[in-house]
Design a protein around this motif. Sequence first.
Motif, PDB file in Angstrom:
ATOM      1  N   GLU A   2      43.210  39.720  41.705  1.00 59.00           N
ATOM      2  CA  GLU A   2      41.821  39.455  41.302  1.00 59.00           C
ATOM      3  C   GLU A   2      41.040  40.673  41.659  1.00 59.00           C
ATOM      4  O   GLU A   2      40.176  41.262  40.959  1.00 59.00           O
ATOM      5  CB  GLU A   2      41.032  38.262  41.557  1.00 59.00           C
ATOM      6  CG  GLU A   2      41.938  36.986  40.645  1.00 59.00           C
ATOM      7  CD  GLU A   2      41.162  35.591  41.113  1.00 59.00           C
ATOM      8  OE1 GLU A   2      39.888  35.784  40.948  1.00 59.00           O
ATOM      9  OE2 GLU A   2      41.768  34.713  41.467  1.00 59.00           O
ATOM     10  N   GLU A   3      41.285  41.085  42.979  1.00 58.43           N
ATOM     11  CA  GLU A   3      40.351  42.192  43.451  1.00 58.43           C
ATOM     12  C   GLU A   3      40.886  43.614  42.732  1.00 58.43           C
ATOM     13  O   GLU A   3      40.033  44.315  42.770  1.00 58.43           O
ATOM     14  CB  GLU A   3      40.650  42.525  44.934  1.00 58.43           C
ATOM     15  CG  GLU A   3      40.015  41.330  45.924  1.00 58.43           C
ATOM     16  CD  GLU A   3      40.716  39.945  45.869  1.00 58.43           C
ATOM     17  OE1 GLU A   3      41.742  39.856  45.132  1.00 58.43           O
ATOM     18  OE2 GLU A   3      40.323  38.932  46.479  1.00 58.43           O
ATOM     19  N   LEU A   5      41.912  43.550  39.596  1.00 60.79           N
ATOM     20  CA  LEU A   5      41.435  43.605  38.395  1.00 60.79           C
ATOM     21  C   LEU A   5      39.808  43.934  38.543  1.00 60.79           C
ATOM     22  O   LEU A   5      39.259  44.656  37.567  1.00 60.79           O
ATOM     23  CB  LEU A   5      41.530  42.346  37.781  1.00 60.79           C
ATOM     24  CG  LEU A   5      41.186  42.048  36.360  1.00 60.79           C
ATOM     25  CD1 LEU A   5      41.712  43.330  35.453  1.00 60.79           C
ATOM     26  CD2 LEU A   5      41.503  40.697  35.869  1.00 60.79           C
ATOM     27  N   ASP A   6      39.274  43.452  39.620  1.00 62.76           N
ATOM     28  CA  ASP A   6      37.839  43.857  39.755  1.00 62.76           C
ATOM     29  C   ASP A   6      37.764  45.648  39.935  1.00 62.76           C
ATOM     30  O   ASP A   6      36.612  46.193  39.130  1.00 62.76           O
ATOM     31  CB  ASP A   6      37.204  43.633  41.157  1.00 62.76           C
ATOM     32  CG  ASP A   6      37.065  41.880  41.004  1.00 62.76           C
ATOM     33  OD1 ASP A   6      36.834  41.510  39.809  1.00 62.76           O
ATOM     34  OD2 ASP A   6      36.686  41.416  42.059  1.00 62.76           O
ATOM     35  N   GLY A 438      49.392  34.012  39.444  1.00 67.64           N
ATOM     36  CA  GLY A 438      47.837  33.820  39.677  1.00 67.64           C
ATOM     37  C   GLY A 438      47.210  32.667  39.209  1.00 67.64           C
ATOM     38  O   GLY A 438      46.276  32.482  39.744  1.00 67.64           O
ATOM     39  N   SER A 441      43.031  30.605  38.145  1.00 68.87           N
ATOM     40  CA  SER A 441      42.159  31.485  38.823  1.00 68.87           C
ATOM     41  C   SER A 441      42.104  32.912  38.177  1.00 68.87           C
ATOM     42  O   SER A 441      41.166  33.491  37.464  1.00 68.87           O
ATOM     43  CB  SER A 441      42.014  31.337  40.273  1.00 68.87           C
ATOM     44  OG  SER A 441      40.987  32.651  40.684  1.00 68.87           O
ATOM     45  N   PHE A 442      43.292  33.277  38.392  1.00 69.50           N
ATOM     46  CA  PHE A 442      43.564  34.697  37.747  1.00 69.50           C
ATOM     47  C   PHE A 442      43.443  34.777  36.208  1.00 69.50           C
ATOM     48  O   PHE A 442      43.076  35.574  35.596  1.00 69.50           O
ATOM     49  CB  PHE A 442      45.115  35.204  37.966  1.00 69.50           C
ATOM     50  CG  PHE A 442      45.231  36.491  37.801  1.00 69.50           C
ATOM     51  CD1 PHE A 442      44.338  37.496  38.091  1.00 69.50           C
ATOM     52  CD2 PHE A 442      46.377  37.102  37.104  1.00 69.50           C
ATOM     53  CE1 PHE A 442      44.395  38.991  37.975  1.00 69.50           C
ATOM     54  CE2 PHE A 442      46.537  38.441  36.841  1.00 69.50           C
ATOM     55  CZ  PHE A 442      45.462  39.414  37.244  1.00 69.50           C
ATOM     56  N   ARG A 445      39.841  35.016  35.295  1.00 65.87           N
ATOM     57  CA  ARG A 445      39.525  36.311  35.543  1.00 65.87           C
ATOM     58  C   ARG A 445      39.799  37.190  34.665  1.00 65.87           C
ATOM     59  O   ARG A 445      38.989  37.962  34.187  1.00 65.87           O
ATOM     60  CB  ARG A 445      39.929  36.904  37.323  1.00 65.87           C
ATOM     61  CG  ARG A 445      39.620  37.873  37.309  1.00 65.87           C
ATOM     62  CD  ARG A 445      38.038  38.078  37.548  1.00 65.87           C
ATOM     63  NE  ARG A 445      37.745  39.607  37.798  1.00 65.87           N
ATOM     64  CZ  ARG A 445      37.403  40.405  36.761  1.00 65.87           C
ATOM     65  NH1 ARG A 445      37.755  40.336  35.517  1.00 65.87           N
ATOM     66  NH2 ARG A 445      37.247  41.654  37.315  1.00 65.87           N
ATOM     67  N   ARG A 446      41.297  37.097  34.305  1.00 68.55           N
ATOM     68  CA  ARG A 446      41.629  38.227  33.071  1.00 68.55           C
ATOM     69  C   ARG A 446      40.926  37.892  31.899  1.00 68.55           C
ATOM     70  O   ARG A 446      40.626  39.069  31.175  1.00 68.55           O
ATOM     71  CB  ARG A 446      43.203  38.001  32.801  1.00 68.55           C
ATOM     72  CG  ARG A 446      43.933  38.766  34.076  1.00 68.55           C
ATOM     73  CD  ARG A 446      45.289  38.676  33.621  1.00 68.55           C
ATOM     74  NE  ARG A 446      45.609  39.952  32.782  1.00 68.55           N
ATOM     75  CZ  ARG A 446      45.966  39.684  31.241  1.00 68.55           C
ATOM     76  NH1 ARG A 446      45.921  38.579  30.891  1.00 68.55           N
ATOM     77  NH2 ARG A 446      45.976  40.704  30.848  1.00 68.55           N
ATOM     78  N   ARG A 448      37.848  36.683  31.398  1.00 63.19           N
ATOM     79  CA  ARG A 448      36.156  36.489  31.674  1.00 63.19           C
ATOM     80  C   ARG A 448      35.584  37.157  30.651  1.00 63.19           C
ATOM     81  O   ARG A 448      34.668  36.632  29.951  1.00 63.19           O
ATOM     82  CB  ARG A 448      35.954  37.236  32.849  1.00 63.19           C
ATOM     83  CG  ARG A 448      34.594  36.860  33.287  1.00 63.19           C
ATOM     84  CD  ARG A 448      34.162  37.539  34.866  1.00 63.19           C
ATOM     85  NE  ARG A 448      34.397  38.621  34.877  1.00 63.19           N
ATOM     86  CZ  ARG A 448      34.217  39.212  36.178  1.00 63.19           C
ATOM     87  NH1 ARG A 448      33.834  38.799  37.038  1.00 63.19           N
ATOM     88  NH2 ARG A 448      34.307  40.870  36.118  1.00 63.19           N
TER      89      ARG A 448
END
Length: 482
Positions: A2-3, A5-6, A438, A441-442, A445-446, A448
């Motif tokens: 996730e970091e 992807l940020d 992931g 949560s992942f 995040r993807r 979002r």
Amino acid sequence: MEELLDAVDALARVERPELFDALTVPEDVSPLLDPFTYMELKDDPTKGKGWFAKQNLPAGTRLLVAKPIAAVLHWEDEPPESNQDEMESGDDDDDEDDEDDDEALFSGPEPEPRINELLLVDLLEELLDNKELWFNTLTQLFPRTNEELAALPAWVCPDDAMFMEVESLLEQLKLVLPAETVTEISKRLPHIVRYNILSMETCSELLSYPGPDGHSSLAGVALYHYPSFYNHSSRPNVNRWALGDLMFFVTNQDVTAGQELCISYLEHDVLCESPYRRNSMLRMDFQDGGEEEDRQVDSEEGPDMPVVDTDVQNELMGMNPLERIDAIDELLQQALGEKGPASETMELSDRPGWFRCDVHNLQILKAITLDAMGQSGKALELWEQAVVFTETSLPPADESGVMIRTQAALSALQTGDWHRAKQHAEIALRTHDLVFGGGVSFFRRRYRHDFALKLRPVPSGAAAELLQGKAPFELLWPLEAS
């Protein structure tokens, strides 16, 4: 992850490709930098050197993560001004006998995409700083022998400015490398680029991909070392996906020990087409046709490339919804061979159909439009037709199938059909976890930016009762099991 992807999100807003250097492989997948954990390189009698499974591998096995040797983003490729003095092909061979081998390489009948030439320039510049790159890495890539090189079509560089830049770099290389090595580089490196580069797109299946929060600015081509040994198959057992310039490879089905591990060099949505159409798109020296003898081969009628490209889709989405629906229905009739242009007198039965992905993409655009008009019941029917296409015509666990299942879940929820919504949501998450890992949560995040798109009216009626003030994605993909 996730970091990572940020970090990729931040890069998507800054047109500075050198910042890719800061993207590093996360510690939890860093062992996959060594490809020999699950794979071994062997010679295939028909395809050449390739990766083979060392052991039985279940679907979802991560095989490899790689950083590229060099990469070029599409927005870096500004098309050159039209050149009135186009290169002649083959007419002046007698006059060129005494010219340097470096220049003779670039004559031939078929120009290459300019982005390939940009990547070639980047590699030559890299060689000026690191000459061992040629001996330790690039020489391992196809074409590896003079026999392989001689069998390939000539490399063409129609852009005079680019040609002069390449020539200048080759001359500079002669200051740090033997002349015979530079001649070899001049002959082989353009073909190494052509036959080994991979496209890289971050979260390209997302509906938000081209928007202000998407990742279209990170799309481009890259040359990788170990991934270059994956051979092509129209029935690939390995999927690949990217975050920035980091490329991940994962099995999309169970693989037995000794089986070759293959990717597709083509977009997955055209793999269901005939060998004729696939070969037209591949532009390679090999023929992709031996794996499905049971499939009917197209004649040369009809388009050689998908018709519903990015420009067509953008034009359609620029229309008002009612006008768009009419335009899509008109195009669907043409795509299915049910209707041709008004001036066309060909019998309906003789009209060639478009690519199947043209129909698929038009149905997706129509589903999006109907959802926005509050007709989610009709939209859901189209989303579920798209599900059938992905599951019958695309390789297993395809990332676009995750997006379509996700939208089907949201449309079903909009209609108040909790059972169908939850079914689509569970399959979307399960497939996403198989390919990307992931967990929920992942996944959230993807997706979002997709969840933030205003694709549907505010839920009402049964849908509002189900949500009880929650966002649709929170109900369908909760972080903690209820």
